[in-house]
Design a protein around this motif. Structure first.
Motif, PDB file in Angstrom:
ATOM      1  N   ALA A 185       1.031  -0.994  -0.181  1.00 15.30           N
ATOM      2  CA  ALA A 185       0.351  -0.087  -0.108  1.00 15.30           C
ATOM      3  C   ALA A 185       0.838   1.227  -0.152  1.00 15.30           C
ATOM      4  N   GLU A 186       1.679   1.629   0.788  1.00 14.34           N
ATOM      5  CA  GLU A 186       2.434   2.630   0.824  1.00 14.34           C
ATOM      6  C   GLU A 186       3.064   2.382  -0.238  1.00 14.34           C
ATOM      7  N   ASP A 189       1.059   4.219  -3.386  1.00  9.79           N
ATOM      8  CA  ASP A 189       0.951   5.622  -3.087  1.00  9.79           C
ATOM      9  C   ASP A 189       2.132   6.636  -3.706  1.00  9.79           C
ATOM     10  N   TRP A 224      -4.357  -1.279  -7.154  1.00 13.56           N
ATOM     11  CA  TRP A 224      -3.897   0.702  -7.848  1.00 13.56           C
ATOM     12  C   TRP A 224      -5.378   0.710  -8.601  1.00 13.56           C
ATOM     13  N   SER A 227      -7.674   1.322  -5.264  1.00  9.66           N
ATOM     14  CA  SER A 227      -7.166   2.188  -4.040  1.00  9.66           C
ATOM     15  C   SER A 227      -7.444   1.814  -2.319  1.00  9.66           C
ATOM     16  N   THR A 229      -7.042   0.010   0.513  1.00 13.45           N
ATOM     17  CA  THR A 229      -6.181  -0.027   1.774  1.00 13.45           C
ATOM     18  C   THR A 229      -5.552  -1.248   2.913  1.00 13.45           C
TER      19      THR A 229
END
Length: 288
Positions: A185-186, A189, A224, A227, A229
């Motif tokens: 996730a990071e 992002d 992707w 979005s 979490t």
């Protein structure tokens, strides 16, 4: 293999580097890789993983295995850097890796392409100095494996500031699904390139799809597209049955989360690929 699955895995599967420093093991491993690379599913294959210390022997094997080199593209190699237990050893390992890599490139000519370089960091405080140390390798994508069981946010921020470094997630290192999901996730992002090493338990969501290969690729694509979490990505990584998966020529769907071909292609710009053990078995399963 349908369209969405092929798009998901295209140019994404690599042979995991053998840690056995025996010439016969390296020769046998590369021979199997070469058969797949020249076969009908060659478009799925990314590179052959090799420890930096084994590059000299690998070059001899390549030249003896493929002297006529009757293929249209160069062999791609993913180089794995030497390990270390402290900063001094780490710096020395990078110097040895650079010497071995440069010698390999000089002798290999155009028959081999170095596609990536991966190094394992000892501790998170090392990230800033590692970025400086690894700049000499930046002519190819550089990946760093971060220490497990640690808060990686600050380190990922530093990595994101470069335009040539990515993160390697080692599934065999003992990290749990949430740690993997958080890293994914990071990285998505911050748009940090990802590569995956290792393979989890051999569960198949369908008879044609290996567990870790498919699940990691699909998790990145769905994250992707939707979005997602970290907790949502964790749900995908933790599935234990084929229930709730729908795979067609135009999309991959898990429950209500869906990635179409465009989203899959975009996600693969960040997911460099997966290095997996027994690549030949994985490919043969895909062909069933």
């Amino acid at each position: 293999m349908n369209g969405a699955l092929r798009e998901l895995l295209s140019n994404g599967l690599s042979s995991e580097a053998s840690t056995i420093n025996q010439p016969m093991a390296l020769t046998n491993g590369f021979s199997k890789h070469l058969q797949i690379w020249k076969g009908p599913e060659h478009d799925l294959i990314r590179n052959y993983g090799c420890l930096a210390g084994n590059l000299a022997h690998l070059l001899r094997v390549i030249k003896s295995s493929d002297s006529d080199h009757n293929v249209a593209r160069a062999l791609s190699i993913g180089v794995i850097g030497g390990e270390a237990s402290n900063q001094t050893e780490w710096d020395q390992a990078r110097e040895r890796d650079a010497e071995q890599l440069n010698e390999f490139i000089d002798q290999a000519g155009e028959i081999v392409e170095i596609e990536s370089y991966t190094a394992t960091l000892i501790h998170l405080d090392q990230v800033q100095s590692a970025i400086a140390s690894l700049q000499g390798f930046e002519s190819v994508p550089v990946f760093v494996e971060l220490p497990k069981d640690s808060d990686q946010a600050d380190s990922l921020g530093l990595i994101a500031e470069t335009d040539w470094m990515g993160v390697s997630i080692n599934l065999a290192s003992g990290i749990d699904h949430f740690q993997i999901a958080s890293a994914v996730a990071e990285c998505l992002d911050l748009e940090i390139p990802l590569q995956v090493i290792g393979q989890a338990n051999p569960w198949w969501p369908t008879p044609q799809i290996p567990h870790a290969t498919f699940t990691m690729f699909a998790a990145v694509a769905l994250a992707w597209a939707e979005s997602l979490t970290a907790r949502e990505i964790e749900q995908i990584l933790g599935v234990t049955t084929s229930e709730h998966w729908t795979i067609t020529d135009s999309s991959i769907q898990f429950r209500d989360w869906k990635a179409d071909i465009e989203a899959i292609q975009e996600s693969r710009e960040l997911l460099f690929g997966a290095s997996i053990p027994n690549l030949s078995h994985t490919v043969s399963e895909l062909l069933k």
